[in-house]
Write a protein that holds these residues in place. Structure first.
Motif, PDB file in Angstrom:
ATOM      1  N   SER A 318       0.832  -1.211   0.000  1.00  0.00           N
ATOM      2  CA  SER A 318       0.000   0.000   0.000  1.00  0.00           C
ATOM      3  C   SER A 318       0.859   1.250   0.000  1.00  0.00           C
ATOM      4  O   SER A 318       0.580   2.211  -0.726  1.00  0.00           O
ATOM      5  N   TYR A 319       1.926   1.242   0.800  1.00  0.00           N
ATOM      6  CA  TYR A 319       2.811   2.402   0.890  1.00  0.00           C
ATOM      7  C   TYR A 319       3.543   2.648  -0.424  1.00  0.00           C
ATOM      8  O   TYR A 319       3.590   3.782  -0.924  1.00  0.00           O
ATOM      9  N   PHE A 320       4.101   1.584  -1.001  1.00  0.00           N
ATOM     10  CA  PHE A 320       4.989   1.757  -2.157  1.00  0.00           C
ATOM     11  C   PHE A 320       4.215   1.880  -3.471  1.00  0.00           C
ATOM     12  O   PHE A 320       4.585   2.661  -4.355  1.00  0.00           O
ATOM     13  N   ALA A 321       3.120   1.117  -3.600  1.00  0.00           N
ATOM     14  CA  ALA A 321       2.291   1.229  -4.800  1.00  0.00           C
ATOM     15  C   ALA A 321       1.296   2.375  -4.670  1.00  0.00           C
ATOM     16  O   ALA A 321       0.644   2.730  -5.639  1.00  0.00           O
ATOM     17  N   GLU A 322       1.172   2.931  -3.477  1.00  0.00           N
ATOM     18  CA  GLU A 322       0.338   4.097  -3.171  1.00  0.00           C
ATOM     19  C   GLU A 322      -1.141   3.819  -3.433  1.00  0.00           C
ATOM     20  O   GLU A 322      -1.771   4.387  -4.311  1.00  0.00           O
ATOM     21  N   PHE A 433      -0.680  12.091 -18.062  1.00  0.00           N
ATOM     22  CA  PHE A 433      -0.827  11.222 -16.895  1.00  0.00           C
ATOM     23  C   PHE A 433       0.382  10.322 -16.754  1.00  0.00           C
ATOM     24  O   PHE A 433       0.714   9.556 -17.660  1.00  0.00           O
ATOM     25  N   GLY A 434       1.047  10.471 -15.619  1.00  0.00           N
ATOM     26  CA  GLY A 434       2.107   9.557 -15.229  1.00  0.00           C
ATOM     27  C   GLY A 434       1.809   9.172 -13.799  1.00  0.00           C
ATOM     28  O   GLY A 434       1.779  10.034 -12.910  1.00  0.00           O
ATOM     29  N   ARG A 435       1.575   7.913 -13.538  1.00  0.00           N
ATOM     30  CA  ARG A 435       1.022   7.492 -12.250  1.00  0.00           C
ATOM     31  C   ARG A 435       1.809   8.007 -11.060  1.00  0.00           C
ATOM     32  O   ARG A 435       1.215   8.349 -10.029  1.00  0.00           O
ATOM     33  N   TYR A 436       3.110   8.101 -11.152  1.00  0.00           N
ATOM     34  CA  TYR A 436       3.909   8.483  -9.985  1.00  0.00           C
ATOM     35  C   TYR A 436       4.647   9.802 -10.201  1.00  0.00           C
ATOM     36  O   TYR A 436       5.692  10.037  -9.605  1.00  0.00           O
ATOM     37  N   ARG A 462       2.523  -2.492  -9.214  1.00  0.00           N
ATOM     38  CA  ARG A 462       3.458  -3.514  -8.748  1.00  0.00           C
ATOM     39  C   ARG A 462       4.177  -3.008  -7.507  1.00  0.00           C
ATOM     40  O   ARG A 462       4.211  -1.820  -7.220  1.00  0.00           O
ATOM     41  N   GLY A 463       4.776  -3.926  -6.775  1.00  0.00           N
ATOM     42  CA  GLY A 463       5.506  -3.561  -5.570  1.00  0.00           C
ATOM     43  C   GLY A 463       6.989  -3.387  -5.803  1.00  0.00           C
ATOM     44  O   GLY A 463       7.745  -3.192  -4.844  1.00  0.00           O
ATOM     45  N   THR A 464       7.424  -3.462  -7.050  1.00  0.00           N
ATOM     46  CA  THR A 464       8.832  -3.260  -7.352  1.00  0.00           C
ATOM     47  C   THR A 464       9.067  -1.823  -7.782  1.00  0.00           C
ATOM     48  O   THR A 464       8.150  -1.071  -8.076  1.00  0.00           O
ATOM     49  N   SER A 465      10.336  -1.441  -7.827  1.00  0.00           N
ATOM     50  CA  SER A 465      10.704  -0.069  -8.163  1.00  0.00           C
ATOM     51  C   SER A 465      10.304   0.266  -9.597  1.00  0.00           C
ATOM     52  O   SER A 465      10.331  -0.596 -10.482  1.00  0.00           O
ATOM     53  N   ARG A 466       9.914   1.528  -9.813  1.00  0.00           N
ATOM     54  CA  ARG A 466       9.486   1.960 -11.145  1.00  0.00           C
ATOM     55  C   ARG A 466       9.760   3.448 -11.300  1.00  0.00           C
ATOM     56  O   ARG A 466      10.040   4.156 -10.317  1.00  0.00           O
ATOM     57  N   ASP A 467       9.606   3.928 -12.535  1.00  0.00           N
ATOM     58  CA  ASP A 467       9.842   5.346 -12.785  1.00  0.00           C
ATOM     59  C   ASP A 467       8.529   6.122 -12.620  1.00  0.00           C
ATOM     60  O   ASP A 467       7.485   5.528 -12.313  1.00  0.00           O
ATOM     61  N   PRO A 468       8.527   7.446 -12.789  1.00  0.00           N
ATOM     62  CA  PRO A 468       7.306   8.236 -12.571  1.00  0.00           C
ATOM     63  C   PRO A 468       6.127   7.826 -13.448  1.00  0.00           C
ATOM     64  O   PRO A 468       4.976   8.126 -13.104  1.00  0.00           O
TER      65      PRO A 468
END
Length: 624
Positions: A318-322, A433-436, A462-468
């Motif tokens: 929840s924290y990382f995938a927001e 739109f860019g999710r992060y 996903r719970g892995t690292s990603r770009d904006p």
């Protein structure tokens, strides 16, 4: 009894206590004996006379057979925390006789079943004995063993009501209300009450403790925190609850079910507009909540410390995938199974930094059921706005006990705050739109809900690292930028969580105190006790984490700050030190963690002792 009182006076001992609308009665019973409802009847009858009461049910985690206590604080002045000490002990459990008798204040009263002789070493010289042959009376009046057990409780309530001056109208009316769905039980209970009243009237002389009608309750309501939080979830827009039974949070889910039946059904079709799932365990519960939050529903789970331990990985997702989620944590004694039916404030660090890696989660600290309702609703707005898990930190004392508190209020013009959600119209118009992406500088990105647009706004969660733009990436700079943005979002949360409440002393003082949650009523009384002894302390009640700048400024403005909490390891103090960057020497822990709600006397005495130690320190230690 009058002979005992004369004997006390002849020995020069303390006079029997005398007080009107200001005393503590404690019931010592055996769990499973049906005493809780009778003891509750006693407290509510006094409440009906316009006199505030605070009741605490202290019970074991087994089904029956072990000791249980029920404490009723009567206070026209409105003190609703535990005071400490007992003015009248209603001793119905031989197993705890010695401990119960020892807890009575000098000059206090011991109410007991005089069917059998008193233990030879079980009586104090400085208390007044009130014997009522309860077992003999029940054996004479009833033949059924269960009736004898249950009506024994009602008989002693009747005798106490007569002794203390509780109106018969109050007790009788409550009996009628309690058994309105089972009218055949009304008369037998009224008869048992009358049996107790009659015995006291004919055989017992007056006592010094009295209840007198007052007008000190006003429009306040009497309600459990779990029930209030569940209703807050309804008003906050929650439609999904996934939970697994665990003491002391189970009644919150049950209350939500009941409120949904009334408030979450289509008025025309009767169709349910909610989903309640009792999952196979706590892990599945939080997984369902996170999935529902991703899909746009307002969802929550309720649990206690062991459940939070199991939910860690999904909280991290929840924290990382927001993804929005709400957890009501009704804290109990730990670690491990600990004391399931005792209260503590011992999940603070567990919740604040839940999951592995670098995580921080907003916490809300309600002081009573009214704030459970208010923060229960607010939590869902915060979860949507911050796109993360929000913890509402109750405890057993608030959650499972009835508290006298101000009525719930709701602004009908208030609308749910869904935060930054991309609409179909915005996407159709070509909004980027860019999710992060942090487009507003507050660390909070825009999200879209599944199916909002047939071609735009989709992203891979996903719970892995990603770009904006939500594209998988393990590049160091990309990961660091994302983690720094999450810190920015947490900084934004400071202005969104409830602000602290400051209580200024009557005189300028170098001393401060910080407290939170269910500690509040005992803390307020302790401040009055200290002030009566010439000790003045400014106080601040923390209502949310992350801490606002006002909390840190309060600490900076005082030489010594006492942090009062109910756990062994001073968890709130640790959190303040970790997040506030303050001098550890300034923060003095005042800790209660025996599982019982903290008392005003404990707080006042502990702070007084620590202040004496501070004054007595050698100059070189004080300088250090």
């Amino acid at each position: 009894m009058s002979d005992v009182m004369d004997e006390i006076a002849a020995r020069g001992g303390p006079s029997p206590l005398s007080a009107v609308n200001d005393f503590v009665v404690k019931f010592a019973n055996v769990n499973g004996s049906g005493s809780a409802s009778a003891n509750s009847l006693f407290g509510k009858s006094i409440l009906r006379m316009g006199v505030p009461v605070a009741a605490r049910n202290i019970f074991p985690s087994n089904i029956q057979g072990l000791p249980t206590w029920y404490e009723v604080r009567v206070s026209e002045a409105g003190h609703l925390g535990r005071r400490g000490g007992v003015d009248m002990m209603v001793a119905m459990n031989p197993q705890t006789w010695g401990k119960d008798v020892a807890s009575i204040e000098p000059g206090g009263y011991l109410f007991y079943d005089s069917t059998k002789p008193l233990p030879p070493d079980g009586v104090r010289d400085d208390i007044t004995l009130i014997g009522v042959p309860l077992t003999a009376m029940c054996n004479a009046a009833y033949t059924d063993p269960r009736q004898r057990q249950l009506f024994k409780n009602i008989i002693y309530v009747g005798a106490l009501a007569e002794l203390l001056g509780i109106d018969q109208e109050a007790t009788d009316t409550l009996i009628g209300e309690e058994f309105k769905s089972k009218p055949r039980l009304i008369k037998p209970n009224l008869d048992a009450l009358a049996l107790g009243r009659g015995y006291a009237r004919e055989n017992l002389p007056p006592v010094g403790l009295k209840v007198r009608r007052a007008d000190a309750v006003g429009d306040r309501i009497y309600v459990e925190g779990n029930n209030a939080a569940a209703l807050g979830a309804i008003y906050g827009g929650a439609t999904v609850c996934a939970w697994y039974p665990i003491t002391p949070s189970t009644s919150l889910a049950e209350a939500f079910m009941s409120h949904c039946e009334d408030l979450r059904r289509d008025p025309e079709t009767g169709e349910a507009r909610y989903a309640i799932v009792q999952a196979e365990d706590e892990i599945a519960s939080i997984g369902i909540v996170v999935g529902a939050g991703w899909n746009g529903s307002r969802a929550f789970t309720c649990t206690s410390g062991p459940g939070i331990s199991l939910m860690q990985e999904f909280v991290g997702l929840s924290y990382f995938a927001e993804i929005p989620a709400v957890i009501f944590d009704v804290q109990r004694g730990g670690p491990s199974t600990g004391m399931p039916t005792r209260t503590q404030q011992s999940d603070i660090l567990l919740a604040a930094y839940a999951s592995h890696g670098d995580t921080k989660h907003p916490l809300l600290f309600p002081e009573d059921p009214t704030e459970c309702f208010e923060m229960g609703a607010l939590a869902f707005d915060l979860a949507d706005r911050l796109q993360t898990t929000i913890f509402v930190m109750l405890d057993l004392d608030i959650g499972m006990n009835e508290w006298l508190c101000r009525p719930f209020a709701w602004d009908d013009s208030r609308r749910l705050d869904r935060g930054k959600v991309m609409t179909y119209e915005a996407l159709e118009a070509g909004a980027p739109f860019g999710r992060y992406r942090d487009v507003d500088g507050d660390g909070i990105p825009y999200r879209s809900l599944p199916g909002v647009h047939p071609e735009r706004g989709a992203y891979f969660t996903r719970g892995t690292s990603r770009d904006p733009d939500a594209r998988y990436s393990e590049e160091g700079p990309v990961y660091v930028a994302n983690m720094e943005r999450l810190l920015t979002k947490f900084e934004t949360a400071k202005s969104l969580v409830p602000a602290p409440v400051v209580r200024k002393a009557k005189r300028r003082t170098p001393y401060g105190a910080i407290y939170f949650g269910s500690t509040t009523p005992a803390m307020h009384e302790a401040l009055e006790i200290l002030e009566g002894g010439g000790v003045h302390i400014d106080a601040l009640r923390v209502r949310g984490f992350p801490f606002s700048d006002e909390v840190i400024a309060f600490i900076a403005a005082h030489e010594t700050v006492f942090i009062v909490e109910q756990n062994r390891d001073a968890q709130l103090r640790t959190l303040v030190l970790n997040e506030g960057g303050v001098d550890p020497a300034k923060l003095v822990a005042v800790l209660n963690y025996d599982g019982s709600p903290i008392t005003a006397r404990f707080i006042a005495e502990d702070i007084s002792d620590r202040m004496r130690q501070l004054v007595a320190r050698p100059a070189h230690q004080a300088a250090e």
